[in-house]
Design an enzyme around this catalytic site. Structure first.
Site, PDB file in Angstrom:
ATOM      1  N   HIS A 145      41.127  33.390  58.920  1.00  0.00           N
ATOM      2  CA  HIS A 145      39.949  34.026  59.524  1.00  0.00           C
ATOM      3  C   HIS A 145      39.808  33.461  60.938  1.00  0.00           C
ATOM      4  CE1 HIS A 145      35.815  35.952  58.576  1.00  0.00           C
ATOM      5  NE2 HIS A 145      35.794  35.649  59.845  1.00  0.00           N
ATOM      6  N   GLU A 191      40.283  40.626  59.833  1.00  0.00           N
ATOM      7  CA  GLU A 191      40.142  41.319  61.125  1.00  0.00           C
ATOM      8  C   GLU A 191      41.245  40.992  62.130  1.00  0.00           C
ATOM      9  OE1 GLU A 191      36.171  40.631  62.603  1.00  0.00           O
ATOM     10  OE2 GLU A 191      35.265  41.806  61.003  1.00  0.00           O
ATOM     11  N   GLU A 404      32.697  42.643  54.274  1.00  0.00           N
ATOM     12  CA  GLU A 404      31.570  42.186  55.098  1.00  0.00           C
ATOM     13  C   GLU A 404      30.663  43.360  55.425  1.00  0.00           C
ATOM     14  OE1 GLU A 404      32.610  40.053  58.721  1.00  0.00           O
ATOM     15  OE2 GLU A 404      34.093  38.846  57.657  1.00  0.00           O
TER      16      GLU A 404
END
Ligand SMILES: *[C@@H]1O[C@H](CO)[C@@H](O)[C@H](O)[C@H]1NC(C)=O
Ligand SMILES: *[C@@H]1O[C@H](CO)[C@@H](O)[C@H](O)[C@H]1NC(C)=O
Length: 510
Positions: A145, A191, A404
């Site tokens: 992350h 992401e 999320e």
């Protein structure tokens, strides 16, 4: 006492109103559905030099003055490294059945594959995982992350060098071996589309590579490097998936996926050009990573525009990419309008310009939704339904998890608790987005979980401590956690539909 009672009553009435309007309750989701909160290592752990951890790229980046809005860093953050038992207790109180967190690569392999496995790092995550399981919560683990050992950056340029594939594979292997008996849900990356764009096109995130007109960096090439970094991340993902599928999955019985930042886009004008702009905007944001991972090829929308600027996959790469993804993780917050600029001037240096799209939040001066404290995040609940349907359709009804969803409160590091607890806007946000998610599920979308970002107010990257996303308020001086209204709402939602009646007689227990 009086005050508490009346706010409890107001809350009950507020909940009643929400439920009578939209009819959302836990029983609309399968009992196996994962409900949880989401965090990441750099944003909450602190203890940046403890337990033989090495410096990560984010440690180094935040320590340079001027990089973070409030001149803060993640050295202490929520001190979760020491307070994890308390934080697990908070989640247990909420009644969630899962917790999504990330592992700090620098804790497990301080020097990447050039050094040894750090037993103190392994021990920390084992304690965390064991304590979660003891309380009936499934660990939902992200391997990366944003934070990587700085040494990999210094040695060979990290994501720009194919060597990173080997390093990530080694790291993933160490984690599967150490934790895989107990972890049933793995995500390789969080992401990566943001890492490639902000790290290598706009230069806002480490390693701060970019070129004009996208930004003003010391080095980089915004027209080339984002695609090289993305290519190496895609192949690093494929390396980890291959290792998991070949060596561990049959024995350990878990699943593995990837998490993509997924905004929704609406056409600015009701014309074919803007509808095509929407398709390009979505392809350049999400399909950039998902098409290669699911189909083995970059999206046609990107190939048409970028041509030879997109790297190609060798036959060995394609072999690696054949392993099936078990789920797609969707991080969804907001929607934008897309306006075509194929035959008119684009905004030079904007990320959208690469797709000949002007991305905007207003139509005729009217915002796309209610503004939030995050500059480009607006409240557009329908976007949740639409991005899930888009992902379902493009990827043949693949399994999805909303990894999320949430919204922020603008704040300061020392904002008094009292200003932040009555987060009615967040309750409405979560309620409306979850309701939109149930609409997608009724249309057949195979969604298996929903995680709120975030459990705690935390270090919000470039915003430092000025944006609070937590269900729990954190006093960053004392590390005291206090539930906000949204924490109470989530708990009541998870307890089920009979809650409204019970609340009328049991307000004090709130
Ligand atoms: C950190 O590493 C040193 C050197 O290998 C070792 O002696 C020490 O016990 C380690 N500390 C922890 C907390 O594991
Ligand atoms: C998608 O897959 C799920 C699970 O296999 C199934 O229940 C659902 O009906 C499928 N949806 C569509 C639209 O095919």
């Amino acid at each position: 006492m009086e005050k508490k009672k009346s706010s409890g009553l107001a809350f009950a009435l507020f909940l009643q109103l929400l439920c009578s309007v939209a009819g959302l309750d836990r029983s609309q989701f399968p009992s196996s559905f994962l409900f949880g909160t989401s965090t990441s290592s750099y944003q909450i752990e602190g203890a940046y030099l403890e337990g033989n951890k090495s410096l990560s790229n984010w440690d180094v980046f935040t320590h340079v003055p001027g990089h973070i809005e409030d001149s803060s860093d993640g050295d202490i953050a929520d001190d979760h490294y020491h307070l994890y038992m308390e934080d697990i207790e908070l989640m247990h109180h909420l009644g969630v059945n899962s917790y999504r967190f990330s592992i700090s690569w620098s804790r497990i392999l301080p020097r990447g594959r050039f050094g040894k496995v750090n037993s103190a790092g392994i021990a920390f995550y084992n304690r965390l995982i064991d304590a979660l399981l003891l309380k009936g919560m499934q660990p939902f683990v992200t391997l990366n992350h944003y934070d990587i050992p700085q040494e990999l950056e210094d040695r060979y340029g990290a994501w720009l060098n194919p060597q990173i594939q080997k390093d990530f594979g080694h790291y993933a292997d160490v984690c599967f071996r150490a934790f895989g008996k107990k972890v049933k849900y793995w995500s390789t990356f969080n992401e990566p589309n943001v890492v490639a764009t902000k790290g290598f096109m706009t230069g806002e995130y480490p390693p701060q590579h970019c070129s004009k007109p996208f930004g003003d960096c010391l080095s980089g090439d915004s027209n080339i490097e984002p695609y090289i970094a993305a290519h190496n991340i895609i192949l690093a993902h494929a390396t980890a998936v291959e290792i998991y599928k070949k060596k561990y999955q049959a024995k350990q019985g878990g699943s593995i996926g990837i998490v993509i930042s997924s905004s929704w886009f609406e056409p600015l004008r009701d014309i074919p050009a803007d509808r095509l702009a929407v398709q390009r905007a979505l392809a350049f944001e999400t399909a950039w990573f998902l098409d290669p991972i699911v189909f083995g090829e970059y999206p046609p929308e990107m190939r048409q525009i970028l041509g030879l600027r997109l790297p190609t996959f060798s036959s060995e790469d394609r072999r690696k990419l054949q392993y099936k993804l078990d789920f797609i993780g969707i991080n969804h917050y907001t929607s934008h309008y897309a306006k075509d600029c194929m035959f008119s001037p684009c905004e030079e240096g904007s990320t959208g310009s690469t797709a000949f799209v002007i991305s905007t939040s207003e139509r005729n001066g009217i915002p796309i939704g209610t503004p939030t404290s995050m500059p480009s995040n607006y409240v557009v609940p329908e976007g949740m339904e639409k991005i899930v349907m888009y992902t379902m359709q493009r990827y043949n009804n693949i399994t999805m998890v909303v990894t999320e969803n949430g919204c922020a409160q603008g704040s300061t590091r020392n904002d008094p608790t009292t200003n932040m607890l009555n987060d009615k806007d967040r309750v409405e946000f979560l309620h409306s987005y979850l309701t939109a998610l149930t609409r997608a599920m009724r249309q057949g979308a195979d969604v298996r979980g929903y995680f709120i970002w975030s459990l705690l107010d935390n270090f919000e990257w470039l915003y430092g401590y000025t944006q609070r996303f937590g269900l729990y308020h954190v006093n960053f001086e004392t590390q005291e956690r206090t539930p906000k209204l949204s924490a109470k709402w989530f708990k009541e939602f998870l307890e089920g539909p009979e809650v409204i009646e019970r609340m009328n007689i049991d307000l004090e227990s709130l």
